[in-house]
Write an enzyme that holds these catalytic residues in place. Structure first.
Site, mmCIF file in Angstrom:
data_model
loop_
_atom_site.group_PDB
_atom_site.id
_atom_site.type_symbol
_atom_site.label_atom_id
_atom_site.label_comp_id
_atom_site.label_asym_id
_atom_site.label_seq_id
_atom_site.Cartn_x
_atom_site.Cartn_y
_atom_site.Cartn_z
ATOM 1 N N TYR A 1 0.856 -1.186 0.000
ATOM 2 C CA TYR A 1 0.000 0.000 0.000
ATOM 3 C C TYR A 1 0.890 1.232 0.000
ATOM 4 O O TYR A 1 1.805 1.346 0.826
ATOM 5 C CB TYR A 1 -0.874 -0.018 1.258
ATOM 6 C CG TYR A 1 -1.800 1.171 1.408
ATOM 7 C CD1 TYR A 1 -2.926 1.310 0.601
ATOM 8 C CD2 TYR A 1 -1.559 2.141 2.381
ATOM 9 C CE1 TYR A 1 -3.791 2.388 0.755
ATOM 10 C CE2 TYR A 1 -2.412 3.222 2.549
ATOM 11 C CZ TYR A 1 -3.521 3.341 1.732
ATOM 12 O OH TYR A 1 -4.370 4.407 1.893
ATOM 13 N N ASP B 1 9.315 2.471 -0.233
ATOM 14 C CA ASP B 1 8.319 3.171 0.569
ATOM 15 C C ASP B 1 8.596 2.785 2.016
ATOM 16 O O ASP B 1 8.220 1.698 2.470
ATOM 17 C CB ASP B 1 6.920 2.743 0.121
ATOM 18 C CG ASP B 1 5.820 3.362 0.973
ATOM 19 O OD1 ASP B 1 6.133 3.882 2.069
ATOM 20 O OD2 ASP B 1 4.656 3.311 0.553
ATOM 21 N N LYS C 1 5.025 8.864 9.146
ATOM 22 C CA LYS C 1 4.851 8.287 10.479
ATOM 23 C C LYS C 1 5.912 8.748 11.493
ATOM 24 O O LYS C 1 5.770 9.812 12.059
ATOM 25 C CB LYS C 1 4.766 6.757 10.375
ATOM 26 C CG LYS C 1 3.549 6.316 9.498
ATOM 27 C CD LYS C 1 3.248 4.856 9.620
ATOM 28 C CE LYS C 1 2.213 4.357 8.628
ATOM 29 N NZ LYS C 1 0.832 4.629 8.940
HETATM 30 N N1 HOZ Z 1 -2.236 3.707 6.431
HETATM 31 C C1 HOZ Z 1 -2.628 3.373 7.765
HETATM 32 C C2 HOZ Z 1 -2.809 1.897 7.895
HETATM 33 N N2 HOZ Z 1 -1.849 1.125 7.200
HETATM 34 C C3 HOZ Z 1 -3.786 4.219 8.174
HETATM 35 C C4 HOZ Z 1 -4.805 3.595 9.014
HETATM 36 C C5 HOZ Z 1 -5.656 4.594 9.784
HETATM 37 O O1 HOZ Z 1 -5.182 5.623 10.242
HETATM 38 O O2 HOZ Z 1 -6.820 4.295 9.974
#
Ligand code: HOZ
Length: 432
Positions: free
Chosen positions: A149, A244, A272
């Protein structure tokens, strides 16, 4: 010993009201607990390794606001630095010394990064890097991996992980065919498939983007030689390699997966941890490539809140804390104890399971495995994971509400927290 009678009346009230106000009652899909059943708890406050919900229940947290909280939530030094920064204003929209400080820290730490652009989220970082990959190579196609992702930009929503995997969605409506016609996909850990794509699309592929350790299809480590093989293939076919590291950056080692595995990509995305709990993303890499980003070069990308002083402050303090000797040894030790412990308990209680960890990132699948890619991950018994998740939650342990998300620890987690978590896991797995 274990409390299974927590009351979540207020959480339920707040979440019920939220359903009328926001789609699914949330600001981001996985939070809605759709794949694990039951209702989400509504947070009131977070501190260290713990969460308190609006009903006053306390939980040991292994989500860490989806990765940023590697120092533990609301670390006193981060909060103090933020208080000081707050007095100077909340947004500048102009250059600040803080940007230089964080940029230097990132450049010093991450082997591939010679120049960096700050943005506001991992999604934004991946959008920026995508345009840059295409501009630099003058090619449109990219290769991504099934279950990885890279945020929710159109081009990346093909066989995507995270919420897309959690909800079992096909590629999202609203994404024009044209946007994904340039997205080629391969199974993770499968170099032959990548080579075949390069052969079939000679001189058309701008680059390969991947999570070097997958966290958005559950936790999946790269096989020995996989990252090295991608480095060789991208060189051979004149394409860029992009890591990533939104999840892995400053988490599985101070210099991320590229330091851990000794493979240096051309470009890297971050998020993050580098925001210390405030909204930040970044992309960076080779100076010749980054020099194409506007206004140094013609590749456009901009942002009102980019380089925000509060976010830079939280990021700087977080990285300073991570530099303390022994931090990553400690993270490795407690996370290994947790991951090994979970596997041992699964074995003793008769559940097929596999999983693992690298430093402060871990995962557990309810399948005998091994899990090398997203297809393997999908063999996991997700219904059982849902029951496991609910059992853990009811006994005071907060795990990511999806089989297809990695877990995160912090240096605020104590040996006792891990032992308590394992005691709870034994209790839950015995009754699954
Ligand atoms: N991209 C995060 C999970 N892999 C976001 C999830 C979230 O904040 O709900």
């Amino acid at each position: 010993m274990v409390n299974t009678t927590i009351k979540t009346t207020k959480s339920q009230e707040v979440f019920a009201a939220a359903q009328n106000l926001m789609p699914g009652g949330v600001s981001s899909p996985v939070r809605a607990f759709k794949s694990v059943g039951g209702q989400p708890i509504v947070f009131d406050r977070v501190k260290g390794a713990y969460i308190w919900d609006v009903d006053g229940n306390k939980y040991i947290d292994y989500v860490g606001t989806w990765g940023p909280a590697i120092c533990g939530h609301a670390h006193p030094e981060v909060i103090a630095a933020l208080h000081e920064a707050l007095e100077k204003g909340t947004s500048f929209g102009a250059p600040s010394t803080l940007e230089n400080v964080l940029a230097e820290m990132v450049i010093d730490a991450v082997p591939s990064i010679e120049m960096v652009r700050f943005v506001n989220s991992g999604t934004e970082a991946c959008m920026g890097v995508l345009r840059l990959m295409r501009a630099f190579t003058n090619r449109d196609k990219i290769i991504k991996f099934e279950g990885c992702y890279h945020g929710h930009a159109d081009t990346f929503l093909v066989k995507a992980g995270s919420g897309v995997a959690t909800l079992g969605l096909p590629d999202s409506p609203g994404v024009p065919k044209a946007a994904t016609s340039t997205t080629l996909t391969a199974p993770f850990n499968d170099l032959e498939s990548v080579k075949a794509l390069f052969e079939e699309n000679r001189d058309e592929i701008a680059g390969v983007i991947l999570e070097p350790v997958v966290g958005n299809a559950g936790f999946i480590a790269p096989d020995a030689g996989f990252l090295e093989g991608l480095r060789e293939l991208t060189h051979e076919y004149g394409a860029l390699l992009v890591f990533d590291e939104v999840m892995t950056g400053f988490r599985i080692a101070y210099g991320g997966a590229q330091e851990k595995f000794g493979v240096t990509p051309d470009l890297t995305t971050l998020g993050k941890v580098i925001g210390g709990g405030l909204p930040v993303g970044a992309y960076g890499g080779r100076r010749d490539i980054m020099s194409m980003v506007a206004p140094a070069g013609p590749v456009y990308q901009a942002g009102t809140l980019s380089g925000n002083p509060l976010a830079m402050t939280a990021g700087i303090k977080t990285l300073e804390l991570l530099q303390k000797p022994g931090t990553y040894d400690y993270l490795e030790r407690i996370t290994k104890k947790l991951a090994d412990g979970l596997l041992q308990i699964a074995k003793e209680t008769g559940h097929a399971a596999c999983g693992g960890q690298i430093s402060a990132m871990f995962g557990l699948f309810f399948t005998s495995g091994p899990v090398h890619n997203y297809e393997d991950a999908k063999k996991s018994d997700t219904a059982k994971f849902g029951r496991f998740h609910r059992g853990m939650l009811e006994r005071g342990v907060y795990l990511a509400p999806s089989q297809f998300e990695a877990g995160f620890t912090s240096f605020a987690h104590t040996e006792e927290d891990i032992e308590q978590t394992l005691a709870v896991a034994r209790d839950v797995m015995s009754s699954l």
